[in-house]
Structures are given as structure tokens and as C-alpha cells.
Design an enzyme around this catalytic site. Sequence first.
Site, PDB file in Angstrom:
ATOM      1  N   LYS A  10       0.840  -1.190   0.000  1.00 44.80           N
ATOM      2  CA  LYS A  10       0.000   0.000   0.000  1.00 44.80           C
ATOM      3  C   LYS A  10       0.884   1.252   0.000  1.00 44.80           C
ATOM      4  O   LYS A  10       2.047   1.159   0.412  1.00 44.80           O
ATOM      5  CB  LYS A  10      -0.951  -0.019   1.204  1.00 44.80           C
ATOM      6  CG  LYS A  10      -0.349   0.414   2.540  1.00 44.80           C
ATOM      7  CD  LYS A  10      -1.434   0.521   3.590  1.00 44.80           C
ATOM      8  CE  LYS A  10      -0.906   1.103   4.887  1.00 44.80           C
ATOM      9  NZ  LYS A  10      -0.610   2.539   4.840  1.00 44.80           N
ATOM     10  N   HIS A  40       0.461  -4.727   6.191  1.00 40.83           N
ATOM     11  CA  HIS A  40       1.285  -5.367   7.221  1.00 40.83           C
ATOM     12  C   HIS A  40       0.510  -5.628   8.510  1.00 40.83           C
ATOM     13  O   HIS A  40       0.909  -6.474   9.304  1.00 40.83           O
ATOM     14  CB  HIS A  40       2.538  -4.530   7.499  1.00 40.83           C
ATOM     15  CG  HIS A  40       2.294  -3.313   8.333  1.00 40.83           C
ATOM     16  ND1 HIS A  40       1.883  -2.117   7.806  1.00 40.83           N
ATOM     17  CD2 HIS A  40       2.415  -3.117   9.678  1.00 40.83           C
ATOM     18  CE1 HIS A  40       1.759  -1.237   8.786  1.00 40.83           C
ATOM     19  NE2 HIS A  40       2.076  -1.802   9.921  1.00 40.83           N
ATOM     20  N   TYR A  41      -0.634  -4.946   8.711  1.00 37.91           N
ATOM     21  CA  TYR A  41      -1.415  -5.223   9.912  1.00 37.91           C
ATOM     22  C   TYR A  41      -1.930  -6.658   9.927  1.00 37.91           C
ATOM     23  O   TYR A  41      -2.129  -7.234  11.004  1.00 37.91           O
ATOM     24  CB  TYR A  41      -2.572  -4.226  10.037  1.00 37.91           C
ATOM     25  CG  TYR A  41      -2.376  -3.261  11.188  1.00 37.91           C
ATOM     26  CD1 TYR A  41      -1.293  -2.391  11.187  1.00 37.91           C
ATOM     27  CD2 TYR A  41      -3.232  -3.252  12.281  1.00 37.91           C
ATOM     28  CE1 TYR A  41      -1.076  -1.531  12.248  1.00 37.91           C
ATOM     29  CE2 TYR A  41      -3.021  -2.392  13.342  1.00 37.91           C
ATOM     30  CZ  TYR A  41      -1.948  -1.530  13.320  1.00 37.91           C
ATOM     31  OH  TYR A  41      -1.725  -0.698  14.382  1.00 37.91           O
ATOM     32  N   GLY A  43      -0.287  -9.117   9.277  1.00 36.01           N
ATOM     33  CA  GLY A  43       0.791  -9.961   9.776  1.00 36.01           C
ATOM     34  C   GLY A  43       1.050  -9.781  11.250  1.00 36.01           C
ATOM     35  O   GLY A  43       1.861 -10.521  11.840  1.00 36.01           O
ATOM     36  N   GLU A  79      -1.673   6.794  18.498  1.00 39.74           N
ATOM     37  CA  GLU A  79      -0.240   6.977  18.634  1.00 39.74           C
ATOM     38  C   GLU A  79       0.011   8.214  19.476  1.00 39.74           C
ATOM     39  O   GLU A  79      -0.732   9.202  19.364  1.00 39.74           O
ATOM     40  CB  GLU A  79       0.454   7.131  17.277  1.00 39.74           C
ATOM     41  CG  GLU A  79       0.862   5.822  16.646  1.00 39.74           C
ATOM     42  CD  GLU A  79       1.818   5.996  15.477  1.00 39.74           C
ATOM     43  OE1 GLU A  79       2.022   7.150  15.053  1.00 39.74           O
ATOM     44  OE2 GLU A  79       2.334   4.984  14.981  1.00 39.74           O
ATOM     45  N   ASP A  98      -4.253   6.372   5.511  1.00 39.63           N
ATOM     46  CA  ASP A  98      -3.083   5.693   6.063  1.00 39.63           C
ATOM     47  C   ASP A  98      -3.466   4.590   7.058  1.00 39.63           C
ATOM     48  O   ASP A  98      -2.792   3.563   7.131  1.00 39.63           O
ATOM     49  CB  ASP A  98      -2.178   6.715   6.754  1.00 39.63           C
ATOM     50  CG  ASP A  98      -0.776   6.191   6.994  1.00 39.63           C
ATOM     51  OD1 ASP A  98      -0.246   5.497   6.113  1.00 39.63           O
ATOM     52  OD2 ASP A  98      -0.206   6.477   8.064  1.00 39.63           O
ATOM     53  N   HIS A 103      -5.951  -0.613   7.660  1.00 41.71           N
ATOM     54  CA  HIS A 103      -5.690  -1.367   8.886  1.00 41.71           C
ATOM     55  C   HIS A 103      -6.967  -1.609   9.707  1.00 41.71           C
ATOM     56  O   HIS A 103      -7.262  -2.735  10.120  1.00 41.71           O
ATOM     57  CB  HIS A 103      -4.680  -0.636   9.766  1.00 41.71           C
ATOM     58  CG  HIS A 103      -3.364  -0.377   9.109  1.00 41.71           C
ATOM     59  ND1 HIS A 103      -2.888  -1.123   8.060  1.00 41.71           N
ATOM     60  CD2 HIS A 103      -2.402   0.563   9.362  1.00 41.71           C
ATOM     61  CE1 HIS A 103      -1.702  -0.669   7.696  1.00 41.71           C
ATOM     62  NE2 HIS A 103      -1.388   0.355   8.459  1.00 41.71           N
ATOM     63  N   GLN A 227      -2.349  -4.256  19.987  1.00 40.06           N
ATOM     64  CA  GLN A 227      -0.971  -3.876  20.284  1.00 40.06           C
ATOM     65  C   GLN A 227      -0.984  -2.677  21.227  1.00 40.06           C
ATOM     66  O   GLN A 227      -1.952  -1.909  21.220  1.00 40.06           O
ATOM     67  CB  GLN A 227      -0.187  -3.531  19.015  1.00 40.06           C
ATOM     68  CG  GLN A 227      -0.625  -2.236  18.354  1.00 40.06           C
ATOM     69  CD  GLN A 227       0.289  -1.814  17.215  1.00 40.06           C
ATOM     70  OE1 GLN A 227       0.978  -2.607  16.600  1.00 40.06           O
ATOM     71  NE2 GLN A 227       0.292  -0.531  16.924  1.00 40.06           N
TER      72      GLN A 227
END
Length: 361
Positions: A10, A40-41, A43, A79, A98, A103, A227
Site C-alpha cells: 500500500k 502489514h497489519y 501480519g 499513537e 493511512d 488497517h 498492540q
Amino acid sequence: FRWNRVVVEKPFGKDLGSYQRLALGLKRLFGEHQLYRIDHYLGKTGVRRISAYKQRYPWLTKALCRERTLSSLIVNWEEDIGVEGRGGYFDSFGIIRDIAQNHLMQILTLLCMEEQGGGGGSEAIRQAKVDVLKSTRALFPSDALVGQYRGYKEDEGVPDDSSTATFAMLKLSVGTPSLVGVPVFLRCGKCLRSRKCEVLLAINPESRETLGIPGFESVSEIRIGIQPEIGIWIHGIREGDSKECTQFLSSTQVEKKECKGDEVSASSSIPISSGLKSAYAVLISDVISGRNSSFVREDELVLSWSIFTPLLHALERSLPPIAYEPGSDGPASALAEDFFSAIQQNKSYKEKRKLQLRSKL
């Protein structure tokens, strides 16, 4: 090698039209079976555990799939830092493209999809995610609150007149049978109070005593940590002595601790298969093995962009972000009040329950 597999990272365009142009170019060169669109989320350990939780704990599937069980569902990403030198890239896309459109929607579809039987296979999983998207209404400005933290424009590469959002709260309407009429929120932002990704499931008061979670008389909230903390936290009234308690669960073990005050704290880590710690390493391993269930299919992206494109275009035309202070909860508005009401609604239940218990004395 007897196969060719192409990994595409992406961003997959900036809206529906740009994605369709990208997809057309890829189709001219590769077949759909060769394309591995990587988010990648998918993973990350906490995300990959969602299906395992649903299989291990039938009450979680009941909460997610039974009608009139949830009073709200929130996927929350925070974040505590800003763009940190990535301003040039970030300003071209913003927080919705983003984080939310990819995600958080991946987490939502994994949560809400119908579980597949043992013989379903990877295509059945991907189709189940698509079915959730098909039931989801497109987003418009009335469904969104966007903000920008003070100091964002000072980052290198960010224009002085930037109207790019660093915070978004989106209210979705998902039409699966269990979520009709249930407020579903996606919330993501930079420079907030903390760093975390989690799912909050608020249980409808009429269903709190029917989930059948061992050790609980009733349950008011289920929190799934993605997370940095990974696991499930259940909050409710403990069976036997009718005290409030929070219990930690993981997909590999169940930990029960004696309640001390309002909360039970328990730490547990969930091992990552094959010892791979990087989400990208996990996904590249899947590419080599030909496992495509954790990769995004073309029609899934078309549907996802169809949900977000009307909102994104409206934001760019006429909806500037609201300024908020770094380290805060983001900007204040009516939609923000809806969000925090969804989070805090269990308080009224707790107070009501205390009064019921007192009346029995």
C-alpha cells in the site's frame, strides 16, 4: 521456480478511481492469483489471533454474530507521537487513507465476518470479509470528525496551509444481521494520549447475562488488545459473590486471578509462530508458501474504497480539520461525544447494578 508471485505494498491508490487505474495496470501484467496485496497489519500477532479467539471462545462469536447482543463496537488506534519526519508522505494521504481505510477495516472485517468451517480455505475467508464490506454503507461528512494536532504544520515537508487530518473518528453503518442498528466506530489519531490498538465491545444490557462466559454472572464489556498488549479482557459481575471483576484471557491459556478492587491484572504473551517477530516477515513467509488469506483481494479494495471515497472527496472540498492539542483525546464535537458515550455507557449499568445489590441487602 514454477510460480511467479508479486507483492504489492500500500497505498493502493488514493480513492476508488485511482485504485481502479492501478488495478487495470496490474491486470495487464499479472493474474489475480499472482498478486499479493500486502497490508502489514494482517501480519501482526494481535490481528492474526482474532480468528483463533473466535474459534476458542464460542461466547466471543456469540457476542459478535448474535443479533441484539452488542450496543456498540469500537476499533481504536492511537499513537502518542506525531508524523516524526514523515510529513511529506503523510500529508499526501492523511490518517483516513493511512490507517482507517486499510488497517482498521481489516480488523473490522475479521471481527464481523461469518466464521468458515474447517474446509473453507483462504478464498472462503477472503469472501467472508468481502461480504461484510458489501453490507456497509458509504461514509459521508455527517459520519466523520476529523482533526489536526497543533504543531503538525511545523514538520518538514508539511505545507503551511495543510488541511490534512491527523485524527479521524468515523461512524459506520454495517448491515450484517448482528450489527444492524449498532453504532460501529473507527477511531485513529496521532499525537494522542497513548499508543495502542484495541477493539471495544459493549454488551447490550439485555444480553449481559446470556453469553455464558465461565466465572461471570454477567458481562458488560469485552476488550481485545491488538498492540502493544495482546489478549482479551472481560469486565463484568463475577459469579458467586457478585463483585465487579476484569479477567484476562489469551488464545493459548486462560488466567484467573483473585479480584483486587475493580480490576484483575494478568500478564501473558502469545508466541509468534516460527519465531518471526516482524509482521512483514510473517507475510513474506505466507507469500513464499502460497497462503493468500492474509492478503487483500481486488474486489475487497473496490468495496473498501467505495465506502471511503465519498467522504474523502467531501473532506478535500469543504471540511477542514479541527485543531486539537497534542497529548489530548482529539477534537471535541457531537460525534466525539457519541464515541465517549459508547465507551462510558457501562458506567450507568454498573451504578444500576450496585443499587440492585444494595436493595437485596
